[in-house]
Design an enzyme around this catalytic site. Structure first.
Site: not given
Length: 482
Positions: A320-322
């Site tokens: 989700w973060h990248g």
């Protein structure tokens, strides 16, 4: 638009507050909501007007689907369609090029990259809308007006980087008539939180961010001491950057008399990684627990399934973060340590608190290296610099590139202390800031005991003044990238 910009502080925020309260003063409540939606869309589309089409389309499709959930008999199919649509939109804009790169590598293909513009905050408003779709499925009577739902998604303080709010937290507040009129006490509390947040971002996070940027672009020449200094600087930078954003978001919402959920609560005071995730990005942890961990079975299907579910949640958090393997490794590291802590729970409880804190803080520092590095090879190169134990003085070039004007002048005036000052000054800065992190009360605690006073007014004024005159180089918040 950025909270830490002149146009936001001197134009956008005063105009938004004035217009909103003026319309509510004349009981134009629906018009006030519409005005706040319009201002939020201006805030969101300030850098790229193309963002507006994406978020408006997303809102329209999700509201339509949630409404259809109440009418159709094929509700489960509709639920999965909604989740798939949101995840698909997120995947397309955030991960498609990453996916193509991996296809090209694996199959020696030459598929051209799409080079899509990543919409700001897409991960945040997508998760909010997924939670609404799931809650609509669970509760067939759940229904809000189009205006309320739109404001829930686009309300600008939490739009770009959270907190990830739920409909039942925000929409009832939008319709509470007691909250529609000006309160000097709430404004004083809000401007206090905003001032502390702005100071954290501008005066602390951005200063250490300059050290970090230099260090990660000169990894091979750092040596152990500089590498440790850079790693700890990033630990400080992301702490004050995200904490500052959360404070500013909370403060701005409070100026409108809305309460956002706590999203940050002194995470570096944690004695375990499990505790860390109860304090860091609290609303993300809540979302993943309620909408991923529990639906996967939580801890209800035996210990091995619990460990797998826990590990999968943090793998999803990393993704989700990248779109980079660095984030995936970061998520896997946290998930693995969480599983180890769960397995060895009794032994963890017997650890001396000082040892437990050292182990936790050391792990967080190492894992942040993967979070910040541009590539996995850069992350391992930084760790290698630390492990080689080749200690050299703090780089004067790093201090110079960090624009530490005070130390440069001090060094130039007294060459006798040159070698001492160049090494000591940045480390002393770190130690002072770490002392503040570990032993001072946080903004949430300060706000809970807040009382308007002349002393508080002077402190807030000085913080705002010094922060605003330091806005010579406006930088984005780190979580804007996610």
């Amino acid at each position: 638009m950025l909270f830490n910009s002149y146009i936001f502080i001197f134009v956008f925020l005063p105009l938004a507050l004035f217009g909103y309260y003026l319309l509510n003063h004349y009981a134009k409540y629906q018009l006030a909501k519409l005005f706040l939606i319009g201002m939020s869309l201006w805030f969101y589309g300030y850098f790229h007007i193309e963002y507006l089409l994406i978020i408006i389309t997303s809102i329209f499709l999700n509201y339509l689907l949630a409404s259809f959930l109440h009418k159709t008999k094929r509700r489960k199919l509709c639920l999965w369609l909604g989740i798939g649509m949101n995840v698909g939109i997120l995947f397309y804009f955030k991960y498609m090029d990453f996916f193509i790169q991996n296809i090209n590598t694996l199959f020696s293909a030459n598929v051209p990259l799409l080079k899509l513009l990543l919409p700001l905050g897409i991960s945040f408003f997508t998760f909010q809308q997924i939670s609404f779709i799931i809650d609509s499925y669970k509760n067939p009577s759940l229904h809000y007006s189009k205006l309320d739902y739109t404001l829930f998604v686009v309300f600008f303080p939490q739009l770009i980087a959270g907190p990830i709010v739920t409909h039942d937290e925000m929409i009832p507040q939008f319709n509470d008539t007691e909250k529609k009129h000006w309160s000097s006490d709430d404004f004083a509390l809000g401007i206090t939180a905003f001032a502390y947040g702005l100071a954290k971002k501008v005066l602390i996070a951005d200063t250490f961010g300059n050290f970090v940027n230099y260090g990660f672009s000169h990894i091979s020449s750092l040596g152990a001491l500089n590498a440790i200094f850079v790693a700890v600087s990033y630990t400080i930078q992301i702490y004050f950057d995200f904490s500052g954003y959360c404070d500013m978001a909370t403060g701005i919402a409070k100026m409108f008399r809305f309460n956002l959920p706590m999203n940050f609560n002194s995470p570096y005071k944690s004695f375990s990684v499990t505790e860390f995730w109860k304090r860091w990005h609290i609303t993300l942890t809540r979302f993943l627990r309620n909408y991923v961990y529990i639906p996967l079975g939580g801890n209800r299907k035996g210990k091995y399934r619990t460990y797998l579910n826990l590990w999968l949640v943090f793998l999803i958090s990393g993704i989700w973060h990248g779109a980079n393997y660095t984030f995936i490794i970061w998520g896997i590291l946290h998930g693995s340590v969480m599983v180890i802590e769960r397995i060895d729970k009794e032994r963890m409880k017997r650890l001396h608190p000082a040892l437990a804190w050292i182990m936790t803080f050391a792990f967080i520092n190492i894992s942040w290296i993967f979070f910040r590095a541009d590539s996995v090879s850069d992350a391992f190169a930084m760790i290698k610099q630390i492990m080689m134990l080749q200690f050299t003085p703090i780089s004067l070039d790093m201090i110079t590139n960090a624009n530490c004007i005070a130390i440069e002048k001090l060094i130039s005036y007294n060459s006798y202390y040159y070698s001492v000052l160049r090494t000591a000054y940045p480390i002393i800065m770190q130690l002072i800031v770490l002392f503040i992190i570990l032993f001072c009360i946080n903004t949430n605690e300060r706000i809970n005991d807040f009382k308007p006073s002349l002393r508080n007014a002077i402190v807030v004024t000085l913080l705002l003044f010094y922060s605003i005159i330091s806005l010579s180089q406006i930088s984005t918040f780190l979580y804007f990238n996610f």
